[in-house]
Write a protein that holds these residues in place. Structure first.
Motif, PDB file in Angstrom:
ATOM      1  N   THR A   1       0.799  -1.222   0.000  1.00 12.21           N
ATOM      2  CA  THR A   1       0.000   0.000   0.000  1.00 12.21           C
ATOM      3  C   THR A   1       0.833   1.274   0.000  1.00 12.21           C
ATOM      4  O   THR A   1       0.457   2.261  -0.617  1.00 12.21           O
ATOM      5  CB  THR A   1      -0.943   0.018   1.213  1.00 12.21           C
ATOM      6  OG1 THR A   1      -0.179  -0.166   2.415  1.00 12.21           O
ATOM      7  CG2 THR A   1      -1.974  -1.087   1.105  1.00 12.21           C
ATOM      8  N   THR A   2       1.969   1.275   0.703  1.00 16.27           N
ATOM      9  CA  THR A   2       2.821   2.463   0.712  1.00 16.27           C
ATOM     10  C   THR A   2       4.270   2.056   0.950  1.00 16.27           C
ATOM     11  O   THR A   2       4.567   0.962   1.439  1.00 16.27           O
ATOM     12  CB  THR A   2       2.451   3.479   1.825  1.00 16.27           C
ATOM     13  OG1 THR A   2       2.910   3.014   3.091  1.00 16.27           O
ATOM     14  CG2 THR A   2       0.970   3.742   1.897  1.00 16.27           C
ATOM     15  N   LEU A   3       5.153   2.992   0.625  1.00 13.69           N
ATOM     16  CA  LEU A   3       6.562   2.913   1.013  1.00 13.69           C
ATOM     17  C   LEU A   3       6.748   3.985   2.084  1.00 13.69           C
ATOM     18  O   LEU A   3       6.452   5.156   1.855  1.00 13.69           O
ATOM     19  CB  LEU A   3       7.461   3.194  -0.187  1.00 13.69           C
ATOM     20  CG  LEU A   3       8.965   3.304   0.080  1.00 13.69           C
ATOM     21  CD1 LEU A   3       9.536   1.973   0.559  1.00 13.69           C
ATOM     22  CD2 LEU A   3       9.688   3.764  -1.183  1.00 13.69           C
ATOM     23  N   VAL A   4       7.227   3.581   3.253  1.00  7.03           N
ATOM     24  CA  VAL A   4       7.307   4.516   4.382  1.00  7.03           C
ATOM     25  C   VAL A   4       8.755   4.771   4.757  1.00  7.03           C
ATOM     26  O   VAL A   4       9.576   3.860   4.800  1.00  7.03           O
ATOM     27  CB  VAL A   4       6.518   3.985   5.604  1.00  7.03           C
ATOM     28  CG1 VAL A   4       6.928   2.576   5.983  1.00  7.03           C
ATOM     29  CG2 VAL A   4       6.658   4.911   6.806  1.00  7.03           C
ATOM     30  N   GLY A   5       9.060   6.023   5.051  1.00 14.39           N
ATOM     31  CA  GLY A   5      10.400   6.376   5.487  1.00 14.39           C
ATOM     32  C   GLY A   5      10.435   7.796   6.020  1.00 14.39           C
ATOM     33  O   GLY A   5       9.674   8.655   5.574  1.00 14.39           O
ATOM     34  N   VAL A   6      11.311   8.032   6.982  1.00  7.10           N
ATOM     35  CA  VAL A   6      11.497   9.380   7.542  1.00  7.10           C
ATOM     36  C   VAL A   6      12.988   9.708   7.460  1.00  7.10           C
ATOM     37  O   VAL A   6      13.748   9.406   8.384  1.00  7.10           O
ATOM     38  CB  VAL A   6      10.999   9.477   8.994  1.00  7.10           C
ATOM     39  CG1 VAL A   6      11.088  10.930   9.484  1.00  7.10           C
ATOM     40  CG2 VAL A   6       9.563   8.964   9.119  1.00  7.10           C
ATOM     41  N   PRO A   7      13.442  10.300   6.355  1.00  3.74           N
ATOM     42  CA  PRO A   7      14.866  10.582   6.209  1.00  3.74           C
ATOM     43  C   PRO A   7      15.347  11.684   7.141  1.00  3.74           C
ATOM     44  O   PRO A   7      14.556  12.486   7.640  1.00  3.74           O
ATOM     45  CB  PRO A   7      14.977  11.020   4.744  1.00  3.74           C
ATOM     46  CG  PRO A   7      13.623  11.526   4.390  1.00  3.74           C
ATOM     47  CD  PRO A   7      12.659  10.704   5.182  1.00  3.74           C
ATOM     48  N   GLY A   8      16.648  11.699   7.349  1.00  2.00           N
ATOM     49  CA  GLY A   8      17.255  12.715   8.208  1.00  2.00           C
ATOM     50  C   GLY A   8      18.090  12.072   9.295  1.00  2.00           C
ATOM     51  O   GLY A   8      17.643  11.112   9.930  1.00  2.00           O
TER      52      GLY A   8
ATOM     53  N   GLY B   1      11.364  16.083   9.467  1.00  2.00           N
ATOM     54  CA  GLY B   1      10.630  16.415   8.256  1.00  2.00           C
ATOM     55  C   GLY B   1      11.185  17.576   7.466  1.00  2.00           C
ATOM     56  O   GLY B   1      12.366  17.924   7.556  1.00  2.00           O
ATOM     57  N   LEU B   2      10.306  18.216   6.691  1.00  2.00           N
ATOM     58  CA  LEU B   2      10.706  19.273   5.764  1.00  2.00           C
ATOM     59  C   LEU B   2      10.376  20.670   6.255  1.00  2.00           C
ATOM     60  O   LEU B   2      10.620  21.651   5.528  1.00  2.00           O
ATOM     61  CB  LEU B   2      10.039  19.046   4.404  1.00  2.00           C
ATOM     62  CG  LEU B   2      10.463  17.776   3.654  1.00  2.00           C
ATOM     63  CD1 LEU B   2       9.693  17.633   2.346  1.00  2.00           C
ATOM     64  CD2 LEU B   2      11.963  17.763   3.394  1.00  2.00           C
ATOM     65  N   VAL B   3       9.840  20.791   7.456  1.00  2.00           N
ATOM     66  CA  VAL B   3       9.627  22.127   8.024  1.00  2.00           C
ATOM     67  C   VAL B   3      10.969  22.785   8.342  1.00  2.00           C
ATOM     68  O   VAL B   3      11.216  23.917   7.915  1.00  2.00           O
ATOM     69  CB  VAL B   3       8.716  22.072   9.268  1.00  2.00           C
ATOM     70  CG1 VAL B   3       8.602  23.460   9.898  1.00  2.00           C
ATOM     71  CG2 VAL B   3       7.327  21.560   8.889  1.00  2.00           C
ATOM     72  N   PRO B   4      11.874  22.107   9.049  1.00  2.00           N
ATOM     73  CA  PRO B   4      13.195  22.708   9.264  1.00  2.00           C
ATOM     74  C   PRO B   4      14.015  22.745   7.977  1.00  2.00           C
ATOM     75  O   PRO B   4      13.939  21.827   7.150  1.00  2.00           O
ATOM     76  CB  PRO B   4      13.838  21.793  10.307  1.00  2.00           C
ATOM     77  CG  PRO B   4      13.099  20.511  10.236  1.00  2.00           C
ATOM     78  CD  PRO B   4      11.713  20.832   9.779  1.00  2.00           C
TER      79      PRO B   4
ATOM     80  N   ALA C   1      17.526  19.525   1.809  1.00  2.00           N
ATOM     81  CA  ALA C   1      17.904  19.083   0.462  1.00  2.00           C
ATOM     82  C   ALA C   1      18.200  17.587   0.426  1.00  2.00           C
ATOM     83  O   ALA C   1      17.788  16.879  -0.506  1.00  2.00           O
ATOM     84  CB  ALA C   1      19.115  19.876  -0.029  1.00  2.00           C
ATOM     85  N   ASP C   2      18.901  17.088   1.437  1.00  2.00           N
ATOM     86  CA  ASP C   2      19.214  15.656   1.499  1.00  2.00           C
ATOM     87  C   ASP C   2      17.949  14.831   1.685  1.00  2.00           C
ATOM     88  O   ASP C   2      17.806  13.741   1.092  1.00  2.00           O
ATOM     89  CB  ASP C   2      20.190  15.378   2.644  1.00  2.00           C
ATOM     90  CG  ASP C   2      21.578  15.948   2.379  1.00  2.00           C
ATOM     91  OD1 ASP C   2      21.924  16.129   1.197  1.00  2.00           O
ATOM     92  OD2 ASP C   2      22.300  16.209   3.362  1.00  2.00           O
ATOM     93  N   LYS C   3      17.028  15.330   2.485  1.00  2.00           N
ATOM     94  CA  LYS C   3      15.773  14.612   2.707  1.00  2.00           C
ATOM     95  C   LYS C   3      14.956  14.539   1.418  1.00  2.00           C
ATOM     96  O   LYS C   3      14.358  13.498   1.108  1.00  2.00           O
ATOM     97  CB  LYS C   3      14.964  15.291   3.807  1.00  2.00           C
ATOM     98  CG  LYS C   3      15.589  15.213   5.190  1.00  2.00           C
ATOM     99  CD  LYS C   3      14.801  16.040   6.200  1.00  2.00           C
ATOM    100  CE  LYS C   3      15.441  16.028   7.567  1.00  2.00           C
ATOM    101  NZ  LYS C   3      14.730  16.876   8.548  1.00  2.00           N
ATOM    102  N   ILE C   4      14.931  15.633   0.674  1.00  2.00           N
ATOM    103  CA  ILE C   4      14.168  15.647  -0.577  1.00  2.00           C
ATOM    104  C   ILE C   4      14.740  14.642  -1.577  1.00  2.00           C
ATOM    105  O   ILE C   4      13.995  13.971  -2.302  1.00  2.00           O
ATOM    106  CB  ILE C   4      14.145  17.067  -1.170  1.00  2.00           C
ATOM    107  CG1 ILE C   4      13.250  17.968  -0.297  1.00  2.00           C
ATOM    108  CG2 ILE C   4      13.625  17.053  -2.610  1.00  2.00           C
ATOM    109  CD1 ILE C   4      13.269  19.428  -0.695  1.00  2.00           C
ATOM    110  N   LYS C   5      16.056  14.485  -1.601  1.00  2.00           N
ATOM    111  CA  LYS C   5      16.672  13.482  -2.467  1.00  2.00           C
ATOM    112  C   LYS C   5      16.171  12.085  -2.120  1.00  2.00           C
ATOM    113  O   LYS C   5      15.882  11.271  -3.002  1.00  2.00           O
ATOM    114  CB  LYS C   5      18.195  13.536  -2.341  1.00  2.00           C
ATOM    115  CG  LYS C   5      18.842  14.744  -3.008  1.00  2.00           C
ATOM    116  CD  LYS C   5      20.356  14.711  -2.837  1.00  2.00           C
ATOM    117  CE  LYS C   5      21.012  15.938  -3.466  1.00  2.00           C
ATOM    118  NZ  LYS C   5      22.489  15.936  -3.248  1.00  2.00           N
ATOM    119  N   VAL C   6      16.054  11.795  -0.821  1.00  2.00           N
ATOM    120  CA  VAL C   6      15.545  10.493  -0.392  1.00  2.00           C
ATOM    121  C   VAL C   6      14.080  10.339  -0.784  1.00  2.00           C
ATOM    122  O   VAL C   6      13.653   9.285  -1.275  1.00  2.00           O
ATOM    123  CB  VAL C   6      15.716  10.308   1.128  1.00  2.00           C
ATOM    124  CG1 VAL C   6      15.051   9.005   1.594  1.00  2.00           C
ATOM    125  CG2 VAL C   6      17.193  10.294   1.507  1.00  2.00           C
TER     126      VAL C   6
END
Length: 296
Positions: A81-88, A103-106, A111-116
């Protein structure tokens, strides 16, 4: 002629049964071990599960693995159903450092998180997985703040990247009130952003009663995490509330399942256990408990 007619009736009945099966709420787990996905999916099927989420693992999301996932999914009738991950690398799961690290608020590590996230979206497209989901951060409650506007812009870019690849994005609940999340999804406005409703997180972050949230979110909910928990301790309001085994916490599962059925939810209820890892006996027992509620 009679034989052909009988064959046609059989095919139509089979198609009807397939449509009914696909229309049911499935119970799943998060699949962490990606070493032998065929065996893992066979085990899930044999244990009575109908779906799973795949947990992100660095360097594992190859084209070859995507083909393995598709083959195993079809072979063992396990819907991913989904691929789950919290990069950082700096995420801290509390109220002191969490807002500045998750997440992406900070801005830091963004940039590294968005790549993931791009890697996850690309894999979903290769493996025919409909969505990826994550904790995208403590969404600011003030929609006029520069931090909120910046976050919405970042999410719009990510959501459009996913939309081009026919992939949905789910926010996992917990770090914001239901109204704040609904507002953010509306402001992102790309049409492919929905909710993975983690029942326990809403309590553990002190943001909402899970049943009230289900009623507010309504059709935005595409996936559920079945997990139980408690509100943060008033004597220690800097830490999240405790996770506890289902059904010993404050999530009202009978009421929540009844509301899901009332709303016509047709997604997956995915068991998540972070109590000393995924325990086999607990997961099997919990699947039976949830199935009984679904069958009522």
């Amino acid at each position: 002629m009679k034989t052909k007619f009988s064959l046609l009736i059989f095919v139509l009945l089979f198609m009807c049964f397939e449509m009914i099966a696909q229309d049911k709420i499935t119970i799943g787990v998060i699949q962490y071990d990606l070493s032998n996905i065929d065996k893992s999916f066979k085990d899930l099927h044999d244990q009575g599960f109908g779906s799973c989420e795949i947990n992100y693992k660095k360097n594992a999301l190859t084209k070859d693995f995507a083909e393995q996932v598709k083959m195993a999914s079809k072979k063992h009738n396990i819907k991913v159903t989904t691929l789950v991950g919290v990069p950082g690398s700096k995420s801290v799961w509390n109220f002191r450092q969490g807002p500045a690290t998750i997440g992406l608020v900070p801005v830091e590590e963004r940039a590294d998180k968005i790549k993931v996230y791009h890697e996850m979206i690309d894999f979903c497209a290769m493996a025919d997985i409909p969505a990826m989901h994550s904790h995208f951060g403590f969404i600011p409650e003030d929609p006029s703040s520069e931090q909120y506007k910046d976050f919405i812009k970042v999410m719009q870019e990510l959501a459009n990247y996913a939309k081009e690849r026919k992939v949905m994005i789910y926010f996992e609940t917990g770090q914001e009130t239901p109204t704040t999340l609904i507002r953010a999804i509306k402001d992102i406005g790309t049409g492919n952003v929905f909710i993975n409703c983690d029942l326990a997180n809403l309590l553990m972050y002190g943001k909402a009663n899970s049943l009230d949230a289900v009623k507010l979110f309504g059709s935005l909910i595409k996936e559920f995490h079945a997990k139980d928990g408690k509100y943060p301790d008033p004597d220690n309001p800097y830490e999240l509330g405790a996770e506890v085994p289902i059904p010993t916490g404050e999530v009202d599962f009978p009421a929540v399942i009844a509301e899901l059925k009332k709303q016509g939810f047709k997604g997956a209820v995915t068991i998540e256990c972070e109590l000393n890892g995924s325990r086999h006996d607990y997961v099997i027992k919990t699947r039976k408990y949830l199935q009984e509620l679904l069958d009522k």
